[in-house]
Design a protein around this motif. Structure first.
Motif, short mmCIF file in Angstrom:
data_model
loop_
_atom_site.label_atom_id
_atom_site.label_comp_id
_atom_site.label_asym_id
_atom_site.label_seq_id
_atom_site.Cartn_x
_atom_site.Cartn_y
_atom_site.Cartn_z
N UNK A 167 1.38 -1.42 -0.08
CA UNK A 167 0.13 0.13 0.04
C UNK A 167 0.82 1.50 0.27
N UNK A 168 0.80 2.10 -0.69
CA UNK A 168 1.21 3.40 -0.83
C UNK A 168 1.26 4.25 0.61
N UNK A 169 2.46 4.70 0.91
CA UNK A 169 2.62 5.29 2.20
C UNK A 169 1.68 6.77 1.68
N UNK A 170 0.51 7.19 2.69
CA UNK A 170 0.27 7.86 2.55
C UNK A 170 0.67 9.79 2.76
N UNK A 171 0.00 9.98 2.52
CA UNK A 171 0.38 12.01 2.72
C UNK A 171 -0.30 12.46 4.19
N UNK A 172 1.11 12.35 4.74
CA UNK A 172 0.94 12.84 6.71
C UNK A 172 1.03 14.84 6.28
N UNK A 173 0.69 14.88 6.88
CA UNK A 173 1.23 16.86 7.88
C UNK A 173 1.45 16.80 9.58
N UNK A 174 2.13 17.42 9.61
CA UNK A 174 2.29 17.95 11.00
C UNK A 174 1.91 19.13 11.62
N UNK A 175 1.40 19.31 12.55
CA UNK A 175 0.94 20.79 12.82
C UNK A 175 1.68 20.63 14.26
N UNK A 176 2.54 22.14 15.02
CA UNK A 176 2.74 22.32 15.78
C UNK A 176 1.55 23.64 16.64
N UNK A 177 1.19 23.87 17.17
CA UNK A 177 0.64 25.64 17.77
C UNK A 177 0.81 25.71 19.06
N UNK A 178 0.88 26.83 19.22
CA UNK A 178 1.14 27.52 19.79
C UNK A 178 2.52 29.00 19.90
N UNK A 179 2.19 30.26 20.20
CA UNK A 179 2.84 31.28 20.35
C UNK A 179 3.99 31.65 21.13
N UNK A 180 3.89 30.39 22.28
CA UNK A 180 5.20 30.17 22.45
C UNK A 180 6.19 30.02 21.88
N UNK A 181 6.06 28.86 20.49
CA UNK A 181 6.85 27.66 20.28
C UNK A 181 7.61 28.50 19.25
N UNK A 182 8.80 28.21 19.05
CA UNK A 182 10.23 28.79 18.57
C UNK A 182 10.86 27.35 17.49
N UNK A 183 11.09 27.63 16.08
CA UNK A 183 10.93 27.01 15.57
C UNK A 183 12.67 26.76 15.58
N UNK A 184 13.78 27.44 16.10
CA UNK A 184 15.06 27.39 15.98
C UNK A 184 15.12 27.30 17.38
N UNK A 213 5.43 15.80 6.11
CA UNK A 213 5.05 17.58 5.75
C UNK A 213 5.07 17.72 7.48
N UNK A 214 6.27 19.19 7.77
CA UNK A 214 6.38 19.73 8.62
C UNK A 214 6.59 21.09 8.51
N UNK A 215 5.73 21.97 8.96
CA UNK A 215 5.57 23.81 9.04
C UNK A 215 6.05 23.96 10.03
N UNK A 216 6.48 25.33 10.38
CA UNK A 216 6.87 26.22 11.40
C UNK A 216 5.81 26.39 12.13
N UNK A 217 5.49 26.27 13.65
CA UNK A 217 4.17 26.27 14.53
C UNK A 217 3.54 27.10 14.51
N UNK A 218 2.30 27.03 14.72
CA UNK A 218 0.63 27.31 13.93
C UNK A 218 0.82 28.88 15.88
N UNK A 219 0.72 30.08 15.70
CA UNK A 219 0.27 30.68 16.38
C UNK A 219 -1.16 30.74 17.26
N UNK A 220 -1.10 30.57 18.33
CA UNK A 220 -2.40 30.56 19.10
C UNK A 220 -3.89 31.19 18.28
N UNK A 221 -4.11 31.00 16.88
CA UNK A 221 -5.01 32.34 16.34
C UNK A 221 -5.80 31.26 15.16
N UNK A 222 -6.96 31.81 15.49
CA UNK A 222 -7.95 30.16 14.73
C UNK A 222 -8.31 31.11 13.30
#
Length: 396
Positions: A167-184, A213-222
């Motif tokens: 079976x083919x590898x599924x596409x997976x994405x990861x989101x981290x949430x939080x104003x306090x998170x630093x990507x570096x 797939x990963x992206x920089x942290x998402x801020x606490x904004x709806x």
């Protein structure tokens, strides 16, 4: 607010939502860690002929024998061995037609150029690997859904397969949430903490031969969170770390509702990891994991990895515990199934002293999780307890 649901019910409900991905044919060498989509059927017999298990002589009848030729790997003797005759033979070479025994090289005595006797009388059939003794053409060697290991790659090739259907590898994405998170992490301000869960979860996903797939942290904004979720709508699995609890800045549920997602369940009777959420948006599965690193790890171990295995059509999706004696007494447990970080050494497990949900040092030290059922009594030192091996994702 509905009460938390039991762990096993939550796992079953999640797996009921998951559908396997499409199949593809890949080279055997590229199939490591995947799962067979179809049973493995032998295309050839192995061994295809009777083979010698040892170096020596293939003989017929009683000594002395006249040596009339040689059978080597890739160059079998083409004639017939009659009574009183022999051929030299190498390990793995075809046993010539007519030969009934193998004289080991260390038991052989070549008296003249072509006259052979033996210090030990050979036993008919001994040291001969019979044709089909491993498997025969048409035999089912592996079931669909089994994990492809190095040994199973070798088996598939020996059975005549250059490719395997998986079976083919599924596409997976990861989101981290939080104003306090630093990507570096090396440029983290005093009021920030390094973002760690995305890297940790991606590493766990790699156990299934998948890169997320990963992206920089998402801020606490709806609106920001809803936009980030919507940007990954084409992924079969979306994993969101943080923001799934009940605080003013926990916005995963409102963002999902804004996008029309259906929340299947929220909150599981487990510790750590109670604020776990499972939702769907069309064919997409969305996991909302707690933000605390240990809680995120444990819920990913028990929910994210099983969901991925179901997408890959694995037979065994859930991790399997094994019973191992515990060196210490364990306290009674309340209404939530509890998972304790521990170390396994010398056939025994020892709980780590620090069990806080933010204690990454203790998590890094642990190589197993001890499972403690809801409402279980205190156990004495030396009692066997269910244990999950962490490093292989709990799957043998």
């Amino acid at each position: 607010m509905n009460p938390p649901i039991p762990l096993h019910e939550a796992q079953a409900r999640l797996l009921d939502l998951v559908r396997p991905t499409a199949t593809e044919a890949v080279r055997c060498e590229d199939a490591l860690g995947r799962y067979l989509a179809d049973p493995l059927i032998a295309k050839r017999t192995q061994p295809a002929a009777d083979l010698s298990a040892m170096d020596g002589f293939a003989v017929c009848g009683e000594a002395p024998w006249k040596v009339i030729g040689e059978s080597r790997c890739g160059a079998p003797f083409g004639g017939f061995v009659s009574s009183g005759e022999a051929t030299r033979i190498s390990t793995g070479a075809h046993v010539p037609e007519g030969a009934d025994s193998i004289v080991l090289i260390e038991d052989a005595e070549v008296n003249t150029v072509d006259s052979l006797t033996a210090t030990e009388k050979p036993t008919p059939g001994r040291h001969i690997r019979r044709a089909g003794s491993d498997f025969e053409i048409g035999a089912q060697l592996l079931d669909a859904g089994v994990r492809i290991t190095p040994a199973r790659i070798a088996l598939a090739r020996m059975a005549g397969h250059a490719e395997l259907t998986v079976h083919m590898a599924p596409k997976v994405a990861i989101l981290e949430c939080g104003d306090e998170l630093s990507y570096t992490p090396d440029m983290c301000n005093f009021d920030e903490i390094p973002a760690t869960n995305g890297s940790m979860l991606n590493a766990m996903i790699s156990l299934e031969n998948i890169t997320a797939a990963t992206v920089p942290p998402v801020p606490d904004n709806l609106d920001s969170l809803a936009a980030a979720i919507d940007a990954h709508a084409d992924h079969e699995l979306l994993v969101i770390s943080g923001g799934a609890s009940v605080g003013d800045h926990d916005l995963v549920r409102p963002a999902l509702k804004k996008l029309g997602a259906t929340i299947d369940f929220w909150r599981v009777a487990m510790k750590p990891g109670k604020p776990l959420m499972v939702a769907t948006r069309g064919k997409q599965i969305i996991l909302g994991l707690p933000g605390n690193p240990v809680s995120s790890f444990v819920t990913a171990f028990l929910f994210m990895l099983p969901a991925l295995r179901k997408m890959l059509s694995a037979t065994d999706c859930l991790p399997r515990p094994i019973d191992i004696p515990c060196t210490e007494a364990l306290p009674a447990v309340g209404p939530r199934r509890t998972f304790m970080r521990a170390t396994l050494a010398d056939g025994q497990v020892t709980p780590i002293a620090q069990q806080g949900s933010g204690a990454l040092g203790a998590l890094a030290e642990a190589n197993v999780l001890i499972e403690r059922a809801e409402h279980c009594d205190e156990t004495r030192a030396g009692t066997s307890v269910p244990v999950y091996l962490i490093e292989n994702g709990g799957i043998a």
